[in-house]
Design an enzyme around this catalytic site. Structure first.
Site, PDB file in Angstrom:
ATOM      1  CD  GLU A  51      -2.965   0.609  -0.057  1.00 47.16           C
ATOM      2  OE1 GLU A  51      -3.273  -0.547  -0.407  1.00 47.16           O
ATOM      3  OE2 GLU A  51      -3.325   1.624  -0.683  1.00 47.16           O
ATOM      4  CB  SER A  52       1.731   3.676  -2.635  1.00 42.87           C
ATOM      5  OG  SER A  52       0.413   4.077  -2.890  1.00 42.87           O
ATOM      6  CB  CYS A  81       1.882  -3.304  -7.540  1.00 42.82           C
ATOM      7  SG  CYS A  81       0.092  -3.111  -7.599  1.00 42.82           S
ATOM      8  NE  ARG A 108      -2.581   4.944  -4.183  1.00 43.56           N
ATOM      9  CZ  ARG A 108      -3.168   5.133  -3.008  1.00 43.56           C
ATOM     10  NH1 ARG A 108      -3.506   6.322  -2.602  1.00 43.56           N
ATOM     11  NH2 ARG A 108      -3.421   4.100  -2.243  1.00 43.56           N
ATOM     12  NE  ARG A 137      -7.237  -2.336  -2.869  1.00 42.48           N
ATOM     13  CZ  ARG A 137      -8.178  -1.415  -3.052  1.00 42.48           C
ATOM     14  NH1 ARG A 137      -9.322  -1.758  -3.630  1.00 42.48           N
ATOM     15  NH2 ARG A 137      -8.020  -0.186  -2.661  1.00 42.48           N
ATOM     16  CG  HIS A 172       1.973  -8.209  -7.350  1.00 39.97           C
ATOM     17  ND1 HIS A 172       2.587  -7.866  -6.174  1.00 39.97           N
ATOM     18  CD2 HIS A 172       0.915  -7.391  -7.463  1.00 39.97           C
ATOM     19  CE1 HIS A 172       1.939  -6.889  -5.592  1.00 39.97           C
ATOM     20  NE2 HIS A 172       0.905  -6.582  -6.358  1.00 39.97           N
ATOM     21  CD  GLU A 174       5.771  -9.721  -6.344  1.00 38.56           C
ATOM     22  OE1 GLU A 174       5.911  -9.324  -7.515  1.00 38.56           O
ATOM     23  OE2 GLU A 174       4.915  -9.256  -5.561  1.00 38.56           O
TER      24      GLU A 174
END
Ligand code: GLN
Length: 198
Positions: A51-52, A81, A108, A137, A172, A174
């Protein structure tokens, strides 16, 4: 034999463990970075998803934000992300502070609804066929300046981009099994290290 690359993974919050595991699988040394002092000596850094806004709160402490802003100007960094949101020059929906390193504009939570958190297979200019893209998200890259190289897209919008020593994905990589993007980042980092004056 050359020494393995030392890559930091910003570990304040979010999906950092899976990045570290993928880096180790590819032969790099992964360091979980929780303090600004740990940036010294890294060959590269991954800023993971999460969550930035929470990242920003943690970064306000102990000069971390300023140290990171300086670090990403010259050291290879890969944002995924929320990490992409932090690297972008401009952030919307709502506007927020960022490290302002890449010439991209992000919105966002553009893919913020449950239905938009999906796994896609999309074409890429990287060799080896379509990329698996895990979306959670996610933001949208609404604009990229012409010098930003687009390596893959979602719905026509840039999804994986490279600008000089910086790499960013709205998804993502990863969380899947495809290691091509992490390998690309390691190749970028090795090249930057070789070119760096001692
Ligand atoms: N929605 C998050 C944000 O705006 C990003 C989500 C993610 O990193 N998976 O910061």
């Amino acid at each position: 034999m050359t020494a393995p690359l030392t890559i930091g993974v910003l570990a304040l919050q979010g999906a950092y463990e899976a990045h570290a595991a993928m880096l180790r699988q590819l032969g790099a040394t992964a360091i979980l970075v929780r303090k600004p002092e740990q940036l010294a000596g890294l060959d590269g850094l991954i800023i993971p998803g999460g969550e930035s806004t929470t990242f920003l709160k943690h970064l306000e402490r102990a000069g971390f934000f300023d140290a990171l802003t300086t670090f990403v100007q010259s050291t290879p960094t890969f944002g995924t992300c929320a990490g992409t949101i932090l690297l972008a020059k401009e952030v919307g929906n709502p506007p927020q502070r960022s490290l302002a390193a890449m010439d991209i504009t992000v919105e966002r939570n553009f893919y913020g609804r449950q239905n938009d958190s999906v796994i896609l297979q999309e074409p890429t200019t990287l060799p080896g066929g379509p990329l698996e893209m895990v979306y959670i998200r996610a933001p949208r890259i609404a604009h990229a300046d012409p010098q930003v190289e687009v390596l893959a897209r979602r719905n026509g919008d840039p999804a994986l981009v490279r600008e000089g020593h910086l790499l960013a994905a709205t998804f993502h990589p990863e969380l899947g099994h495809d290691t091509r993007i992490h390998q690309l980042f390691l190749d970028m980092t090795a090249k930057a290290k070789a070119e760096k004056p001692e």
